[in-house]
Design a protein around this motif. Structure first.
Motif, PDB file in Angstrom:
ATOM      1  N   LYS A 145       0.838  -1.219   0.000  1.00  0.00           N
ATOM      2  CA  LYS A 145       0.000   0.000   0.000  1.00  0.00           C
ATOM      3  C   LYS A 145       0.866   1.261   0.000  1.00  0.00           C
ATOM      4  O   LYS A 145       0.570   2.242  -0.673  1.00  0.00           O
ATOM      5  CB  LYS A 145      -0.893  -0.009   1.263  1.00  0.00           C
ATOM      6  CG  LYS A 145      -1.986   1.044   1.282  1.00  0.00           C
ATOM      7  CD  LYS A 145      -3.165   0.649   0.434  1.00  0.00           C
ATOM      8  CE  LYS A 145      -4.258   1.683   0.455  1.00  0.00           C
ATOM      9  NZ  LYS A 145      -5.319   1.410  -0.492  1.00  0.00           N
ATOM     10  N   LYS A 183       1.537   5.038  -4.190  1.00  0.00           N
ATOM     11  CA  LYS A 183       1.707   6.430  -4.648  1.00  0.00           C
ATOM     12  C   LYS A 183       2.827   6.557  -5.671  1.00  0.00           C
ATOM     13  O   LYS A 183       2.804   7.444  -6.518  1.00  0.00           O
ATOM     14  CB  LYS A 183       1.955   7.353  -3.449  1.00  0.00           C
ATOM     15  CG  LYS A 183       3.155   7.056  -2.601  1.00  0.00           C
ATOM     16  CD  LYS A 183       3.263   8.109  -1.492  1.00  0.00           C
ATOM     17  CE  LYS A 183       4.395   7.824  -0.545  1.00  0.00           C
ATOM     18  NZ  LYS A 183       4.123   6.701   0.357  1.00  0.00           N
ATOM     19  N   SER A 212      -7.575   5.118  -1.843  1.00  0.00           N
ATOM     20  CA  SER A 212      -6.661   5.316  -0.697  1.00  0.00           C
ATOM     21  C   SER A 212      -7.303   4.888   0.616  1.00  0.00           C
ATOM     22  O   SER A 212      -6.610   4.488   1.547  1.00  0.00           O
ATOM     23  CB  SER A 212      -6.233   6.783  -0.611  1.00  0.00           C
ATOM     24  OG  SER A 212      -7.369   7.611  -0.515  1.00  0.00           O
TER      25      SER A 212
END
Length: 1273
Positions: free
Chosen positions: A307, A311, A337
């Motif tokens: 996770k 980004k 998110s």
């Protein structure tokens, strides 16, 4: 489901007895054996279980009742939304200012403005997450504010037909406002008169896309052309738009239709196409073709990516995803998110998926996450002051993100692998260094002492920090934590810990005490510039004294400090207050105004002396005040002494007497008159005597009159006459006259009004300056007298109202005298003669005519007075009086009083010369003259005998008056005489600190000069006025005689004799608390000295005083010794058990026996060899009587002792009383039930004594044994 059981009194009784109603009959009838057991209730009967939720026959349906019926859930009106602001879009990027810079201020402002609640948090990627809570409306407004103020703003334009603009605006602009709130953007629509069709949108990138989409939708709906909506799965939208929206752009260019694809952030599948029908149809066909093709050919693969690495796959503003799509034609789907999923889906052509996957992993792994172990308390040392240490590292490796998490013993690093390794090694080195040379400790201190540890302005804690080179973290008040953390050098940490604990321990021993002190004393206790309270604080340095703010009007003074010191300080301050209360007694003394200066004395010497000697505060009225009252403040006794001394000065200076007149108290009010008008008129008429009436309602008849003898007598006669009038027949009348006539009606020195009173016998009272009605004149007396006086006064007033004008001739040379000093002479004439107006011709004109205008009598009187003034001016001469300049000041007197008196008495003008500067250099020698000339001027030689200019006093006035004034001036020139006084008496004449000589100088108004001690001269010089010198000389000689008499008396008083007395008798001669010896000293006026402990002659007593008195004192002591020598001592045996009763409470019994039989009793001390031995000392016959009495008492008291001991033999000891009193009451079965859980199966009955089965609440309390048996509840 829960149920509620209602227990009634009946059911409670049933439960308690263990019987159900239907069983009660059986219980009574059945046999006592097995029947009893059967009659016992079962456990389930006695303790029925709560009902359980049972399935109904219908299945899942529940029993319908008010509680189980379905209630429509209420929807909360408060909603919560989370907004994310990426790092690149943040307005404020300064990390150091987080939580304290502009960003926080903006958030607080948004909360105030919208009413929503905001919470900020920083994500690992330096993005900002904002959680907004509140009502929907408030949240939407807050969102808009956040976007506009915390996010960088972009702008875009969208063109829609002009006629569609109004639909975007909506009714009253509501649609536009809703759109702005929804998209968090600012939308500017051109004015109607503006030909432009471009709508400008500003806001975040995401907001811009949403707003554009919404506006285009509105336009499309309103567009008259074709609108087509195509539902395409969201996952295929990237293939339709293409990388960077290239494909959709090409389609729009090719077809000419407008294609609106919802942005990724909008969860919509609908694609809207607008334009011409053919264009729309073509565009729809193209879109469907792409969709069908991708749907058919595209496959997916799902991969797990951490996770935290998502980004990096997305890239700044989603650029990385667009790059992958452009290069490989594969769409990468990242979970939202707020989802915990780590699965990334790749969708595209099978042969391209491999390449896309490689790129996804490459991007995800381009950054590494690592952690360094470091104790959380070291984090701030690693960061450094204002982030200095960290800044050095981050400047070298800007791509590495370093994260410190509060409370965790690790530092998280994130960034490119190579850079991250270098940063990790640097931070590990810093941590190792800090751990080796730093230490910390935590101490527990009550939060209420924290602010005292910090000190005012942080003075205490800063001193400890600097001294021990440590940092101390004291938790803020809102944390309510008692842990204080100390960090730094190990030795410094230990020293700081020790000091802080000592401070805390001292504070724990502190107490706060509130003293009630009247606020009026606060300033006096504090003193000028805080001097007095500083003394108290210096005396008790550990006590903090807080006075309330004067504006609070509070009497509470707070003391804080160590318990013992606070108590001492409290007692000390209470003592100060008690003294102040005692010293705040006040008394007012009326003293004639002319004597105030004598009370003050030269340079304030008299008043200062009285203040010092009586320890009082004396306040005199101001010079320009009409008050005659002198106020004395201090202790009552001291105030009385000061009052008597001040009255004595007045009495000595003037022929002042005090007289008491008896007037019935019922007449006092009428004699005083309204606001004291009647009594004031008598006081003024009789030369300002003081008349004092007793307090109203006291019933005292005596009225006190004080003043000069003649005036007091006069006032007495008037008071008695007035009282007699009031008692017989008193009448009052009032008439009015202009205030300017009053002086004329009264006349010079009261002459006019006295004539009226003498002829009629009535009293006439004029208003004072304080009275409101200045025209009212009151006439008092018998009816006839008042009528006559009123008639005369009315005639006088009538004549004054008759205004006339008259002329008189005055030589122009005298005009200036009348008009000088702003016409002061004319003003005096107008005041004295009923407001007559005198007009002189204009300056410069040679006219002699002077006009007088006013009442006829007033004009005549003024004219006559002006003639007298002119005669004086014509006869005026100027005389010179030569008096050496050094005496001028003495002649003038204090503030020129003497010279003013001479001017008034002789009606002359006196002018003193300018003072000559004694420091000035003598005139230079005259230049050499040639032919008797110097600079063309002939100068006469100066006569050496001629008087100096500075010595000449000029007097102007009538010749005979000027001559009299010269004599008066010469009489004021001081003269010096010499008096012979033995040198050894000089120091007694001077007195302590010069008080003696100062008193004589003030009393006789002279200057006394005593020669210096080294001269050994007997001559004392007295300088002063000739008429004062004789009195001063006599006073000095009288003082010398007094001192010589005192010397002789001192010699007589210093006679000494000694008496030999055995030391064992000394305590008896001294007596209890020195009573006997004090009586001898006082009675014979002698000093008796007993030997000190270390003196050789312990039997010598010294007596000092007059010879005959010393002898008498010796005889008195000898008589006591003789009496003591006659005394005998006898020991008797008294049972020690009766000693306490014989002695009595606080020794009353023994004192009574000693006083009655005149003997001394000595009882044995505790631990004596014979506890029954008592010694009786005194005269033989008295000792025998006392012994008999003591033995009788012993016999009486012993009978009581024996009786009480016999009784106590039958008394039970107190320790066993409780158990002995308990009666066996048989075993109690308690409450018994059948079929209890512990009687069946493996369960057993709970053990009542077990602390596990029945844990106790707190500490066990032992049952106290009672003589009355155990308590029953």
């Amino acid at each position: 489901m829960s149920s509620v059981a209602v227990l009634t009194q009946e059911s409670f009784n049933e439960h308690r007895s263990g019987l159900l109603p239907e069983q009660s009959g059986a219980a009574v009838a059945g046999p006592s054996g097995a029947g009893d057991e059967e009659s016992l209730p079962t456990y389930k009967d006695a303790f029925p279980p709560l009902p359980e939720k049972a399935a109904s026959p219908e299945g899942t349906q529940e029993t319908a009742n008010a509680w189980t019926s379905k209630i429509r859930p209420l929807k909360s009106s408060v909603i919560t939304q989370v907004f994310h602001v990426p790092l690149e879009e943040r307005k404020y990027k300064d990390i150091n200012q987080f939580g304290e810079g502009d960003q926080a201020k903006v958030c607080v402002d948004i909360m105030h403005k919208t009413g929503a609640h905001l919470e900020l948090s920083m994500a690992k990627d330096q993005g900002l997450s904002i959680m907004v809570s509140g009502k929907l409306d408030a949240v939407m407004k807050a969102r808009k504010e956040i976007v506009s103020r915390l996010q960088t703003q972009a702008s875009a334009t969208v063109a829609i037909p002009k006629e569609h603009h109004r639909f975007v605006i909506g009714k009253n602009g509501e649609k536009l406002q809703e759109l702005e709130l929804k998209t968090a953007t600012k939308i500017q629509i051109p004015r109607p008169d503006d030909p432009s069709n471009q709508i400008k949108i500003s806001g975040t990138k995401e907001g811009l896309e949403k707003a554009k989409h919404e506006i285009l939708l509105i336009s499309a709906e309103q567009d008259k052309r074709a609108v087509e909506r195509v539902n395409i799965d969201k996952v295929y939208h990237p293939f339709l738009t293409g990388a960077y929206n290239k494909l959709v752009g090409e389609m729009m260019q090719e077809t000419g239709a407008r294609i609106n694809v919802p942005p990724p952030s909008v969860n919509k599948t609908e694609i809207v196409i607008t334009g011409e029908k053919e264009q729309v149809a073509l565009a729809v066909a193209m879109i469907k073709k792409v969709y069908e093709e991708k749907k058919k050919n595209a496959t997916t693969i799902a991969v797990e990516v951490k996770k935290s690495q998502h980004k990096y796959v997305i890239g700044p503003k989603g650029n990385t995803l667009q790059e992958i799509l452009e290069r490989t034609g594969v769409s990468v789907e990242i979970p939202p998110s707020d989802s915990s999923s780590e699965t990334v889906i790749l969708r595209g052509e099978p042969d391209r998926l491999g390449q896309a996957l490689t790129e996804v992993y490459a991007k995800a792994n381009s950054y590494t996450v690592s952690s360094v172990s470091a104790p959380s308390w070291l984090h701030r040392f690693i960061i450094g002051k204002k982030g200095q240490n960290l800044a050095k590292i981050t400047q070298q490796m800007p791509k590495v993100h370093i994260e410190f998490t509060e409370g965790e013993d690790k530092i998280t690093l994130e960034g490119p692998t190579k850079d991250l390794q270098m940063v990790q090694s640097q931070i590990e080195a810093i941590v190792t260094d800090l751990v080796s040379r730093m230490d910390y400790t935590e101490i527990s201190v009550d939060p209420k002492f924290h602010r005292h540890l910090i000190g005012k302005g942080g003075v205490n804690i800063n001193r400890i920090k600097e001294l021990h080179k440590v940092t101390v973290r004291i938790p803020p008040d809102n944390e309510k934590s008692n842990l204080i953390r100390i960090e730094g050098d190990p030795q410094g940490v230990q020293e700081a810990k020790k000091e802080l604990l000592e401070l805390a321990s001292r504070m724990e021993n502190e107490r706060t005490k509130d003293l009630i002190i009247e606020q009026r004393f606060h300033r006096a206790i504090i003193g000028q510039k805080g001097e007095k309270i500083k003394e108290v604080r210096d005396k008790f340095p550990e006590v903090i004294i807080n006075f309330p703010d004067p504006a609070q009007k509070s009497d509470i003074v707070q003391l804080r400090g160590p318990r013992t010191e606070v108590e001492k300080c409290s007692k000390f301050m209470q003592k100060i207050v008690a003294e102040m209360v005692e010293n705040s007694f006040s008394v007012s003394v009326p003293i004639f105004k002319q004597f105030h200066k004598n009370i003050i004395g030269k340079g304030g010497s008299n008043i200062k002396k009285i203040r010092e000697e009586t320890n009082t505060k004396i306040d005199l009225p101001a010079e320009n005040s009409n008050s005659e009252m002198i106020v004395i403040t201090g202790k009552k006794a001291n105030c009385e002494v000061a009052r008597n001394r001040i009255l004595a000065i007045q009495k000595e200076l003037a022929n002042i007497t005090e007289m008491e007149v008896s007037i019935p108290s019922k007449l006092h009010n009428s004699l005083i008159g309204s606001k004291g008008r009647f009594v004031r008129s008598i006081m003024e008429e009789c030369g300002g005597v003081h008349i004092h009436f007793p307090t109203e309602g006291s019933g005292i008849d005596k009225v006190t009159i004080r003043g000069p003898v003649e005036e007091v007598e006069k006032a007495k006669q008037q008071l008695l006459a007035l009282a007699e009038e009031k008692q017989t027949k008193s009448h009052t009348a009032e008439l009015r006259a202009k205030p300017e006539y009053h002086k004329f009606l009264i006349g010079k020195g009261g002459g006019n009004i006295r004539k009226v009173r003498d002829s009629t016998g009535a009293r006439i009272i004029f208003p004072t300056a304080e009275d409101q009605d200045q025209e009212l004149i009151t006439v008092i007396g018998t009816e006839e007298a008042v009528r006559e006086a009123q008639k005369e006064l009315e005639e006088l007033i009538k004549s004054l109202d008759n205004v006339v004008e008259d002329l008189m001739m005055v030589d122009p040379k005298h005009h200036r005298y009348f008009v000088a000093r702003r016409g002061q002479v004319l003003r005096d004439l107008a005041d004295e003669y009923g407001g007559v107006m005198v007009s002189f011709p204009r300056t410069g004109s040679q006219s002699e005519k002077v006009t007088l205008k006013g009442a006829k009598d007033c004009v005549e009187a003024a004219k006559k007075r002006m003639q007298e003034i002119i005669e004086d001016l014509d006869a005026q001469v100027t005389i010179e009086c030569v008096i050496t300049q050094k005496f001028h000041r003495s002649i003038m007197g204090p503030k020129g009083s003497r010279i003013q008196q001479i001017t008034r008495d002789h009606n002359v003008q006196i002018k003193f010369p300018d003072r000559e500067d004694p420091q000035a250099a003598p005139p230079a020698e005259a230049p050499v003259q040639e032919n008797g000339e110097a600079n063309g001027e002939v100068k006469e030689p100066i006569d050496p005998a001629a008087p100096k200019k500075c010595d000449v006093i000029v007097i102007s006035g009538r010749k005979e008056r000027c001559e009299a004034a010269v004599e008066a001036l010469k009489a004021l020139v001081p003269v010096t005489i010499e008096v012979e006084v033995p040198f050894e008496l000089h120091r007694y004449i001077i007195g302590q600190k010069g008080s003696g000589i100062r008193k004589m100088m003030d009393e006789f108004e002279v200057n006394i000069q005593v020669p210096a001690p080294e001269l050994q001269s007997d001559i004392i010089s007295i300088t002063g006025l000739a008429n004062h010198l004789d009195r001063a000389k006599e006073g000095l000689q009288e003082r010398v005689k007094e001192l010589q008499a005192e010397q002789e008396d001192r010699a007589l008083r210093s006679f000494k004799l000694t008496i030999t007395v055995d030391p064992k008798y000394h305590p008896k001669i001294i007596g209890r608390k020195g009573a006997i010896i004090t009586t001898i000293r006082t009675e014979h006026d002698v000093n008796i000295q007993f030997p000190e402990k270390n003196d050789e002659n312990q039997d010598q007593i010294t007596i000092t005083g007059y010879e005959h008195k010393a002898t008498a004192a010796r005889d008195a002591i000898q008589a006591i010794v003789d009496e003591l020598e006659e005394m005998i001592s006898e020991d008797i045996t008294l049972d020690s058990r009766v000693h306490a009763r014989i002695i009595g409470a606080r020794g009353k019994g023994i004192r009574k026996i000693m006083d009655e039989f005149k003997v001394d009793l000595r009882f044995p001390q505790s631990g004596a060899a014979d506890p029954n031995l008592v010694t009786v000392t005194g005269r033989p016959e008295l000792v025998d009587e006392a012994i008999d009495h003591l033995l009788n008492l012993e016999e009486e008291y012993m009978a009581d002792v024996v009786e009480s001991e016999a009784k106590s033999a039958y008394m039970r000891p107190s320790g066993s009383s409780a158990s002995a009193m308990d009666e066996p009451r048989g075993p109690s079965k308690g409450f018994v039930v059948r079929e209890a859980p512990w009687t069946t199966g493996s369960e057993k009955a709970p053990d009542m004594s077990s602390s596990e089965d029945f844990p106790s609440f707190g500490a066990p309390v032992a049952t106290k044994a009672s003589p009355w048996g155990p308590k029953r509840f």
